[in-house]
Scaffold this motif. Structure first.
Motif, short mmCIF file in Angstrom:
data_model
loop_
_atom_site.label_atom_id
_atom_site.label_comp_id
_atom_site.label_asym_id
_atom_site.label_seq_id
_atom_site.Cartn_x
_atom_site.Cartn_y
_atom_site.Cartn_z
N ALA A 1 12.70 7.19 -1.51
CA ALA A 1 13.43 7.30 -2.77
C ALA A 1 12.49 7.20 -3.96
CB ALA A 1 14.50 6.21 -2.84
N MET A 2 11.47 6.34 -3.86
CA MET A 2 10.50 6.23 -4.95
C MET A 2 9.74 7.53 -5.15
SD MET A 2 8.54 2.63 -5.31
CE MET A 2 8.61 2.08 -3.63
N ALA A 3 9.35 8.14 -4.05
CA ALA A 3 8.59 9.38 -4.14
C ALA A 3 9.41 10.50 -4.77
CB ALA A 3 8.11 9.80 -2.75
N LEU A 4 10.74 10.41 -4.64
CA LEU A 4 11.61 11.46 -5.15
C LEU A 4 12.14 11.19 -6.55
CD1 LEU A 4 13.65 12.11 -1.88
CD2 LEU A 4 11.89 13.58 -2.88
N SER B 1 14.63 -7.70 2.55
CA SER B 1 13.55 -6.93 3.16
C SER B 1 12.22 -7.51 2.68
CB SER B 1 13.67 -5.46 2.75
OG SER B 1 12.86 -4.64 3.53
N VAL B 2 11.50 -8.16 3.58
CA VAL B 2 10.28 -8.88 3.21
C VAL B 2 9.23 -7.93 2.66
CG1 VAL B 2 8.37 -10.26 4.11
CG2 VAL B 2 10.70 -10.70 4.89
N GLY B 3 8.67 -8.30 1.52
CA GLY B 3 7.60 -7.53 0.93
C GLY B 3 8.01 -6.68 -0.26
N VAL B 4 9.31 -6.53 -0.49
CA VAL B 4 9.76 -5.70 -1.61
C VAL B 4 9.31 -6.29 -2.95
CG1 VAL B 4 11.81 -4.93 -2.88
CG2 VAL B 4 11.67 -4.56 -0.41
N GLY B 5 9.42 -7.62 -3.09
CA GLY B 5 8.96 -8.25 -4.33
C GLY B 5 7.47 -8.10 -4.53
N CYS B 6 6.71 -8.23 -3.46
CA CYS B 6 5.25 -8.05 -3.54
C CYS B 6 4.92 -6.62 -3.97
CB CYS B 6 4.61 -8.34 -2.19
SG CYS B 6 4.95 -9.98 -1.53
N ALA B 7 5.67 -5.67 -3.42
CA ALA B 7 5.45 -4.28 -3.79
C ALA B 7 5.82 -4.02 -5.24
CB ALA B 7 6.24 -3.36 -2.86
N LEU B 8 6.86 -4.70 -5.73
CA LEU B 8 7.23 -4.56 -7.14
C LEU B 8 6.10 -5.03 -8.05
CD1 LEU B 8 9.04 -4.11 -9.56
CD2 LEU B 8 10.24 -6.24 -9.00
N SER B 9 5.46 -6.12 -7.69
CA SER B 9 4.31 -6.59 -8.49
C SER B 9 3.21 -5.53 -8.50
CB SER B 9 3.76 -7.89 -7.91
OG SER B 9 4.72 -8.93 -8.02
N ALA B 10 2.98 -4.89 -7.36
CA ALA B 10 1.97 -3.83 -7.30
C ALA B 10 2.37 -2.63 -8.14
CB ALA B 10 1.74 -3.41 -5.85
N LEU B 11 3.67 -2.34 -8.21
CA LEU B 11 4.14 -1.24 -9.06
C LEU B 11 3.89 -1.56 -10.53
CD1 LEU B 11 7.54 -0.29 -7.37
CD2 LEU B 11 5.39 0.95 -7.24
N CYS B 12 4.05 -2.83 -10.91
CA CYS B 12 3.71 -3.23 -12.29
C CYS B 12 2.24 -2.90 -12.56
CB CYS B 12 3.95 -4.72 -12.49
SG CYS B 12 5.68 -5.24 -12.52
N ALA C 1 8.26 -0.39 -13.93
CA ALA C 1 8.18 -0.80 -12.52
C ALA C 1 9.53 -1.33 -12.03
CB ALA C 1 7.10 -1.86 -12.35
N CYS C 2 10.18 -2.17 -12.84
CA CYS C 2 11.47 -2.73 -12.42
C CYS C 2 12.52 -1.64 -12.30
CB CYS C 2 11.91 -3.81 -13.39
SG CYS C 2 10.95 -5.35 -13.28
N LEU C 3 12.53 -0.69 -13.22
CA LEU C 3 13.47 0.42 -13.12
C LEU C 3 13.18 1.27 -11.88
CD1 LEU C 3 13.70 1.61 -16.83
CD2 LEU C 3 15.50 0.48 -15.50
N THR C 4 11.91 1.52 -11.62
CA THR C 4 11.53 2.31 -10.45
C THR C 4 12.01 1.66 -9.16
OG1 THR C 4 9.58 3.26 -11.54
CG2 THR C 4 9.56 3.19 -9.13
N ALA C 5 11.71 0.37 -9.02
CA ALA C 5 12.11 -0.35 -7.81
C ALA C 5 13.62 -0.41 -7.67
CB ALA C 5 11.51 -1.75 -7.83
N GLY C 6 14.31 -0.69 -8.79
CA GLY C 6 15.76 -0.83 -8.73
C GLY C 6 16.47 0.46 -8.41
N ALA D 1 0.82 -1.21 0.00
CA ALA D 1 0.00 0.00 0.00
C ALA D 1 0.86 1.26 0.00
CB ALA D 1 -0.93 -0.01 1.21
N ASN D 2 1.91 1.27 0.80
CA ASN D 2 2.75 2.46 0.88
C ASN D 2 3.58 2.67 -0.38
OD1 ASN D 2 2.30 3.76 3.48
ND2 ASN D 2 2.97 1.83 4.37
N ALA D 3 3.99 1.59 -1.02
CA ALA D 3 4.74 1.72 -2.28
C ALA D 3 3.84 2.32 -3.36
CB ALA D 3 5.29 0.38 -2.72
N LEU D 4 2.60 1.86 -3.43
CA LEU D 4 1.67 2.42 -4.40
C LEU D 4 1.44 3.91 -4.14
CD1 LEU D 4 -0.91 -0.51 -4.62
CD2 LEU D 4 0.59 0.29 -6.46
N ALA D 5 1.25 4.25 -2.89
CA ALA D 5 1.03 5.65 -2.56
C ALA D 5 2.28 6.49 -2.84
CB ALA D 5 0.64 5.78 -1.09
N ALA D 6 3.47 5.93 -2.56
CA ALA D 6 4.71 6.68 -2.76
C ALA D 6 4.95 7.02 -4.23
CB ALA D 6 5.89 5.88 -2.21
N ILE D 7 4.58 6.11 -5.12
CA ILE D 7 4.81 6.35 -6.54
C ILE D 7 3.73 7.23 -7.15
CG2 ILE D 7 3.63 4.36 -7.52
CD1 ILE D 7 7.11 5.75 -8.47
#
Length: 280
Positions: free
Chosen positions: A258-261, A202-213, A230-235, A40-46
Motif C-alpha cells: 500500500a505504501m508503494a502505491l 504488528s511488531v515493527g510498524v512503529g519502528c518503521a514509522l520512525s524510519a519513514l520520518c 510520515a504519519c500520513l503515509t503510514a496511516g 528496511a522494506n518500508a524504506l524501500a517501499a516508499i
C-alpha cells in the motif's frame, strides 16, 4: 505556555513524497534486529535507500554519507549503543535524525539511554504514548511507573502535553503515534486521525514509522513536515492494508504494498483533514 498562533503552511506532504521518490535518500537505520526487515522494506517501499550498518569499521563512513539517520533503542546492547554514538559523531551537521525511544520506562538503563540521546539534538522523537510520557518524565527527573514491553499502556491524549513539553525541552518535533497521531513542536499540536488498530498488533510498524520520518527528513524537509508526511503515509497505507490483510501476520506485506502505491494526491487529501489544536 503553548503558542496559539496558527500552524504555518509548510510543504505539501504530496510534494515531499514526489521528491523522496525522485531523490531516493540514503537512510542509515540502527534499529532492533526484530524490526530491521520491516524497517528496511518500508524504506524501500516508499522510495528511499536503506542501510543498516552497525559494524565499527564502516559505521563512520556510512553515517557521513547518509541523507538521514534513525536510532532505535529496541534490543539495546553495549555494541549498539557504541554504534549509535559513532553514527551521531560522524554524521554531517545538516543531516537530520530521528530518535525512537522504544520501551522507555521499561528499565532504568534503557530509560537513561533514551534520555541521553534525546539531548543530542534529534530532529524528531517518535514514540507511543507510554514512551513519550516516560521519556519526558526522565528528562525532568520525575518518578514514573515502569512499562514492561514496548506496547503503549497509556492513551494518546494522556501524553499530548508531555509530547509538547518534550519538544520544547529538546528542540525536536515530537511525533506521538497511536489511534490518533499527535505532532508537536512545543507549542502547536496537529492531530492526524488516520490508520487502523491492526497496526498496533504488528511488531515493527512503529519502528518503521520512525524510519519513514527519517526518509522524509532526507529530502531536505523540515522536521515538522517530515513527521506529518510520515504519519500520513503510514496511516493511509495502514487503512488500505487492513482492508485486504486477514490479520496481523499478513498485515506487513499488505502495508508495504500500500505504501508503494500511495500517490501524492492521497497524502494531500488526508492532510486537509488534520486537526489543528493549540491545547497542548
Amino acid at each position: 505556555m503553548p503558542r496559539t498562533d496558527p500552524i504555518p503552511a509548510g510543504e505539501e506532504p504530496g510534494a515531499l513524497l514526489i521528491r523522496l521518490r525522485e531523490r531516493a535518500p540514503l537512510v542509515h537505520a540502527i534499529t532492533s534486529p526484530v524490526s530491521a526487515p520491516l524497517v528496511a522494506n518500508a524504506l524501500a517501499a516508499i522510495g528511499a535507500r536503506p542501510v543498516l550498518a552497525e559494524d565499527p569499521e564502516e559505521i563512520a563512513e556510512v553515517a557521513a554519507g547518509a541523507d538521514a539517520l534513525t536510532l532505535n533503542i529496541g534490543m539495546l546492547t553495549a555494541p549498539r549503543r557504541d554504534a549509535m554514538a559513532a553514527a551521531l559523531a560522524a554524521r554531517r551537521a545538516e543531516t537530520g535524525w530521528v530518535l525512537d525511544p522504544v520501551g522507555a520506562g521499561g528499565a532504568s538503563a534503557r530509560t537513561r539511554a533514551a534520555a541521553a540521546l534525546a539531548l543530542e539534538g534529534p530532529s524528531v522523537i517518535r514514540g507511543n504514548a507510554s514512551e513519550i510520557l516516560r521519556l519526558h518524565a526522565a528528562l525532568i527527573g520525575a518518578e514514573t511507573l515502569p512499562v514492561y514491553g514496548v506496547d503503549a499502556r497509556d492513551p494518546v491524549e494522556a501524553a499530548v502535553g508531555s509530547a509538547a513539553r518534550l519538544a520544547a525541552a529538546t528542540g525536536a518535533v515530537s511525533a506521538l503515534s497511536g489511534a490518533t497521531d499527535a505532532i508537536s513542536d512545543g507549542g502547536r499540536v496537529l492531530r492526524l486521525r488516520r490508520g487502523h488498530p491492526t497496526m498496533a498488533r504488528s511488531v515493527g510498524v512503529g519502528c518503521a514509522l520512525s524510519a519513514l520520518c527519517a526518509a522524509f527528513l532526507g529530502t531536505g524537509a523540515s522536521a515538522w513536515d517530515a513527521a506529518v508526511a510520515a504519519c500520513l503515509t503510514a496511516g493511509l497505507a495502514g487503512e488500505s492494508a487492513a482492508a485486504t490483510a486477514r490479520g496481523p501476520g499478513g498485515f506487513p506485506a499488505a502495508w508495504l504494498d500500500a505504501m508503494a502505491l500511495l500517490g501524492a494526491e492521497d497524502l494531500n487529501a488526508a492532510a486537509g483533514e488534520a486537526i489543528d489544536d493549540a491545547r497542548a
